[in-house]
Motif scaffolding. Structure first.
Motif, PDB file in Angstrom:
ATOM      1  N   THR A 127     -14.024   0.059   2.367  1.00  0.00           N
ATOM      2  CA  THR A 127     -15.362  -0.459   2.682  1.00  0.00           C
ATOM      3  C   THR A 127     -15.629  -0.454   4.182  1.00  0.00           C
ATOM      4  OG1 THR A 127     -14.428  -2.674   2.658  1.00  0.00           O
ATOM      5  CG2 THR A 127     -15.540  -1.917   0.651  1.00  0.00           C
ATOM      6  N   GLY A 128     -14.635  -0.007   4.956  1.00  0.00           N
ATOM      7  CA  GLY A 128     -14.873   0.157   6.393  1.00  0.00           C
ATOM      8  C   GLY A 128     -14.591  -1.083   7.208  1.00  0.00           C
ATOM      9  N   GLU A 129     -13.892  -2.064   6.626  1.00  0.00           N
ATOM     10  CA  GLU A 129     -13.613  -3.263   7.414  1.00  0.00           C
ATOM     11  C   GLU A 129     -12.461  -3.054   8.380  1.00  0.00           C
ATOM     12  OE1 GLU A 129     -13.205  -6.752   4.876  1.00  0.00           O
ATOM     13  OE2 GLU A 129     -14.903  -5.965   3.720  1.00  0.00           O
ATOM     14  N   ILE A 130     -11.483  -2.269   7.985  1.00  0.00           N
ATOM     15  CA  ILE A 130     -10.439  -1.890   8.950  1.00  0.00           C
ATOM     16  C   ILE A 130     -10.491  -0.384   9.152  1.00  0.00           C
ATOM     17  CG2 ILE A 130      -8.758  -3.749   8.813  1.00  0.00           C
ATOM     18  CD1 ILE A 130      -7.407  -2.362   6.539  1.00  0.00           C
ATOM     19  N   SER A 131     -10.285   0.019  10.368  1.00  0.00           N
ATOM     20  CA  SER A 131     -10.330   1.461  10.605  1.00  0.00           C
ATOM     21  C   SER A 131      -9.398   1.825  11.735  1.00  0.00           C
ATOM     22  CB  SER A 131     -11.741   1.901  10.944  1.00  0.00           C
ATOM     23  OG  SER A 131     -12.173   1.210  12.090  1.00  0.00           O
ATOM     24  N   ARG A 189      -9.023  -1.975  -0.213  1.00  0.00           N
ATOM     25  CA  ARG A 189     -10.446  -2.233  -0.388  1.00  0.00           C
ATOM     26  C   ARG A 189     -11.096  -2.394   0.989  1.00  0.00           C
ATOM     27  NH1 ARG A 189     -10.464  -6.925  -3.397  1.00  0.00           N
ATOM     28  NH2 ARG A 189      -9.369  -5.714  -4.989  1.00  0.00           N
ATOM     29  N   ALA A 190     -10.431  -3.145   1.835  1.00  0.00           N
ATOM     30  CA  ALA A 190     -10.981  -3.376   3.173  1.00  0.00           C
ATOM     31  C   ALA A 190     -11.146  -2.065   3.930  1.00  0.00           C
ATOM     32  CB  ALA A 190     -10.077  -4.325   3.959  1.00  0.00           C
ATOM     33  N   TYR A 191     -10.154  -1.163   3.769  1.00  0.00           N
ATOM     34  CA  TYR A 191     -10.237   0.110   4.478  1.00  0.00           C
ATOM     35  C   TYR A 191     -11.364   0.958   3.908  1.00  0.00           C
ATOM     36  CZ  TYR A 191      -8.940   4.626   6.415  1.00  0.00           C
ATOM     37  OH  TYR A 191      -8.973   5.823   7.067  1.00  0.00           O
ATOM     38  N   TYR A 245      -0.665   1.893   5.511  1.00  0.00           N
ATOM     39  CA  TYR A 245      -1.164   0.920   6.470  1.00  0.00           C
ATOM     40  C   TYR A 245       0.019   0.317   7.226  1.00  0.00           C
ATOM     41  CZ  TYR A 245      -3.905  -2.940   8.371  1.00  0.00           C
ATOM     42  OH  TYR A 245      -4.523  -3.811   9.220  1.00  0.00           O
ATOM     43  N   ARG A 268      -6.161  -4.757   0.960  1.00  0.00           N
ATOM     44  CA  ARG A 268      -6.170  -3.992   2.215  1.00  0.00           C
ATOM     45  C   ARG A 268      -6.802  -2.627   1.993  1.00  0.00           C
ATOM     46  NH1 ARG A 268       0.071  -5.074   3.376  1.00  0.00           N
ATOM     47  NH2 ARG A 268      -0.050  -5.034   1.115  1.00  0.00           N
TER      48      ARG A 268
END
Lengths: 291, 294, 253
Positions: free
Chosen positions: C249-253, C245-247, C222, C243
């Motif tokens: 789960t689709g929160e950051i892409s 986890r966020a990726y 990242y 971070r």
């Protein structure tokens, strides 16, 4: 709606203009050349080396040979240097260097032929007569096929280089990387992959240089000597067809047949260009169909 | 696996040597080209310096100019400019509508457009001396003498394929989405062409015109029998006109060193004009690439 | 005995001009397994891949600091023969890049560079690797056709065969299925899976489901930093870093 029609008509005829112009040039030259063709046979006109207009001898062979010698010399000198240079510029040269060289090449591609001819007179001709020719125990003025070949070669260098660099740059980086990733050296990538992929474009660039060299008039006639004899060596003077036209056209009215033979010479130039264009078009079409 | 590996070790020096030699050949060719090109510019510049005076560009040839007396080549500078502006205008007037027709009315690979583009290729390759011959024949047919008009027409023919092909290339690069968007807004083909395509291709068209100007400026063979030559300024289409390349050519043939030197100076002036044009072209083509939609 | 097929990064920093695109990366990629590098676009995945076989050398403004260790040798050491390093790694790019020559010549390209011109050696070799890439049956009757006549999925498998033919230890893939249709993608994936027992495979992808299907190990990158590395079952199922986890789960892409 009517306006649109008029516009359409006008622009359509403008579009057809090049087509008509080609036909017009061809027909007018054929018509003007017919008298001499019907008077003498075509083979005599082309293959006879007797050039004595006052006596009615109109053999164009020395001029045809002169054109061929000069064009081929120029091409042999220019093509390898141009291709290697474009390889350097496209594959090796650092970005800064490219940025410096590009405007220089542009300028030189645009320089008029009279400038190149002048340079030939100032530098190449004396160089040949003083240094180069004596090495081959040939002594003369320096105004020679070689001088014309060198001047022409230099003239077509920027043209060939500019196009070749563009063609080589259009080979995808990923393709070159793929070859590198197989353990190929830079040479192997360029030779087996990039140049192979770019081959039609490189050939087109060379063909363009060749055709430019072929028709060049002023620069050549300034350094070639203009002697209507069959040339024997590179150090002999020659008299290419365009130079023949440039020196004599427009002042030929008093000698019978002279006017017609010069038009025939122009027709020859035109036909060679036409055949050359047709061949390269066919070649490119064949490539297009294959891929 | 091991055989290939052994061979690899065995072959490595040879491959490395070829690689280095190739690089060396490419590098030395590039150096050679740079040296030659510098040599040309330096030769012209150095040889022209002694004769490069202000009077060269603000005076016409005076009496005895070709014997080495006072004067300049204003006649040729003005003549060349007159000639190429007229010629380029004529070529432009014919080329632009033709190119628009090729790119808007005709389908992409129609046999018509193929034929026209092929004829442009042929015209492009015809040596300018042949245009000179054809121009001379036209002159005879129209009962003109060697004049500004005859020269303009001939040079226009030389420039036409250059101009058409360059414009065709830039206009062809206008993305078809832009055209389609304009059509879908109800614009006629002509409106689309004028308002949308030309605006998009404008820098490219300017570049094309400049390239044609440069070619016209340097071309000597086509005006050799059609434009004539004069020591005066040309004020009418039917007077002969002097051009820079021919001025160089004629002065060079003089036996007087002073006059020959003026030929070098004239060459420097011509080179300078070409340099100017090529700089403007650079400027516009940089603009061109900045606006290009990728 | 040097253990072949191992790939380690030590304090790796990469700069493009003044931009730092990879920041102090330390990573040990296990041999004979499939490691997937995931991360949002522009995070430096492709750059990382290009460090492994020194393709970054070709980019003028790129500068590399730190070590990339292959078979106990830092490949950025001066005096290292680049072509031999690259020969150790097969590369699959985003779009298949077939060389402008016949199918046969594509596969034989690498061995021929090494001086192998013997047909009796090359023929079985070409067949072997075309079989390994699952292409043999489809092309065996038209080996001399230009390679660009193949479908794009076939082209990518040809690139795989070509890469295998130089007998690499490592296979690098830069989103090798992104240009392919689903059917061909599955086909290429299946072959990669079957190859991992003999090769170390490193794949870059931005498709999470692909990572789940293929990966033994996952590295999450990242903004040029290596955020997390571990077995796929851990990183993809219960990531430690927020971070990651966020990726996932689709929160950051």
């Amino acid at each position: 709606m009517k306006k649109e029609k008029v516009r359409r008509l006008i622009s359509a005829s403008a579009m057809l203009f090049p087509l008509l112009l080609t036909v017009a040039i061809l027909t007018s030259l054929v018509l003007k050349a017919l008298p001499i063709i019907s008077l003498k046979s075509l083979p005599t006109l082309i293959f006879s080396s007797a050039w004595q207009p006052q006596k009615g001898h109109f053999g164009l062979w020395p001029f045809i040979l002169g054109t061929l010698w000069v064009t081929i010399t120029a091409f042999i000198l220019a093509a390898p240097v141009a291709i290697f240079t474009s390889i350097y510029l496209a594959e090796y040269a650092p970005g800064k260097l490219k940025k410096i060289l590009a405007p220089g090449l542009d300028l030189l591609a645009g320089l008029p032929s009279v400038i190149y001819g002048l340079w030939g007179i100032l530098l190449i001709v004396p160089f040949i007569s003083k240094y180069l020719a004596p090495l081959f125990s040939s002594y003369g003025s320096g105004y020679s096929i070689l001088a014309a070949g060198i001047v022409l070669a230099v003239m077509i260098l920027p043209t060939i280089i500019n196009i070749s660099v563009e063609v080589l740059n259009s080979v995808p980086t990923e393709l070159k990387e793929a070859a590198l990733a197989l353990g190929a050296t830079k040479f192997e990538v360029i030779y087996y992959v990039a140049m192979k992929k770019a081959r039609p474009g490189l050939i087109a660039a060379c063909a363009l240089g060749l055709s430019r060299a072929f028709g060049e008039t002023i620069a050549v006639m300034m350094v070639v000597g203009n002697v209507p004899e069959v040339p024997h060596t590179l150090f002999s003077p020659a008299y290419p067809l365009p130079a023949l036209l440039a020196n004599n056209y427009g002042e030929m009215l008093s000698i019978p047949g002279y006017d017609s033979i010069l038009n025939f010479a122009a027709l020859l130039l035109l036909l060679i260009v036409l055949i050359f264009s047709l061949m390269s078009r066919l070649y490119l079409n064949r490539l297009k169909r294959r891929s | 696996m091991d055989t290939a590996w052994e061979k690899a070790k065995f072959k490595r020096p040879k491959r490395k040597i070829i690689d280095s030699l190739f690089r060396l050949a490419a590098f030395s060719s590039a150096v050679l080209v740079v040296v030659i090109l510098t040599l040309i510019l330096m030769t012209i510049l150095i040889r022209s310096l002694p004769a490069l005076k202000l009077s060269m560009i603000i005076r016409t040839p005076g009496t005895g100019y070709y014997l080495g007396h006072e004067g300049g080549i204003l006649n040729a500078i003005v003549g060349s400019l007159e000639l190429i502006s007229g010629a380029t205008l004529i070529a432009f007037i014919i080329a632009l509508p033709g190119v628009i027709y090729l790119n808007t009315y005709l389908k992409k690979n129609s046999p018509f457009s193929e034929a026209v583009r092929f004829s442009l290729d042929v015209l492009w390759g015809i040596p300018s001396i042949v245009y000179g011959v054809f121009g001379f024949l036209l002159m005879l047919a129209w009962h003109l003498r060697a004049s500004l008009l005859a020269g303009m027409v001939t040079v226009a023919l030389v420039e036409l394929p250059i101009l058409s092909r360059a414009m065709d290339e830039t206009i062809r690069m206008v993305p078809s989405e832009i055209k389609e968007a304009a059509y879908s807004l109800g614009a006629s083909r002509w409106q689309t062409a004028i308002r949308v395509i030309l605006r998009q291709a404008f820098p490219g068209i300017i570049t094309a015109v400049l390239i044609a100007l440069g070619r016209g400026l340097g071309d000597a063979a086509s005006v050799l029998f059609t434009a004539g030559y004069t020591d005066r300024l040309t004020t009418s289409l039917f007077q002969p006109v002097a051009t820079l390349p021919l001025a160089i050519f004629f002065q060079l043939n003089s036996p007087y060193p002073e006059v020959q030197q003026r030929a070098y100076a004239s060459a420097a002036i011509l080179t300078f004009l070409i340099l100017l044009i090529s700089l403007v072209i650079r400027f516009f083509s940089r603009k061109l690439s900045r606006h290009k939609i990728k | 005995m040097v253990e072949r097929g191992r790939l380690s990064l030590r304090n790796l920093n990469v700069y493009y001009g003044r931009n730092q695109v990879l920041k102090n990366i330390n990573l040990d990629i296990p041999k004979n397994s499939l490691t997937v590098i995931i991360g949002p676009s522009g995070c430096g995945k492709t750059t990382l891949l290009k460090c492994f076989n020194r393709l970054l050398d070709e980019i003028e403004e790129a500068r590399v600091e730190g070590q990339v260790i292959v078979d106990d040798q830092n490949i950025y050491d001066p005096g290292v023969e680049v072509t031999l390093i690259r020969k150790k790694m097969g590369l699959l790019s985003q779009r298949p890049q077939v060389l402008p020559m016949s199918i046969y010549d594509n596969v034989a390209f690498g061995p021929r560079l090494l001086g192998q011109k013997d047909k009796s050696y090359l023929n079985p070799l070409v067949e072997k690797y075309l079989r390994l890439a699952g292409l043999w049956e489809e092309v065996k009757n038209r080996l001399n056709e230009p390679a660009n006549r193949l479908s794009i999925g076939q082209q990518q498998r040809l690139c795989l065969a070509r890469g295998l033919a130089v007998e690499p230890e490592i296979i690098l893939g830069d989103e090798p299925t992104s240009a392919l249709d689903p059917q061909s993608s599955r086909n290429v994936e299946a072959h990669l899976l079957s190859l991992k027992t003999n090769y170390t495979i490193v794949l870059v992808t931005h498709i999470l489901r692909q990572a789940k299907r293929l990966a033994d190990y996952v590295a999450f990158l990242y903004l040029g930093e290596l955020i997390e590395f571990g077995p796929a079952s851990e990183v993809l199922v219960s990531p430690r870093d927020p971070r990651t986890r966020a990726y996932i789960t689709g929160e950051i892409s």
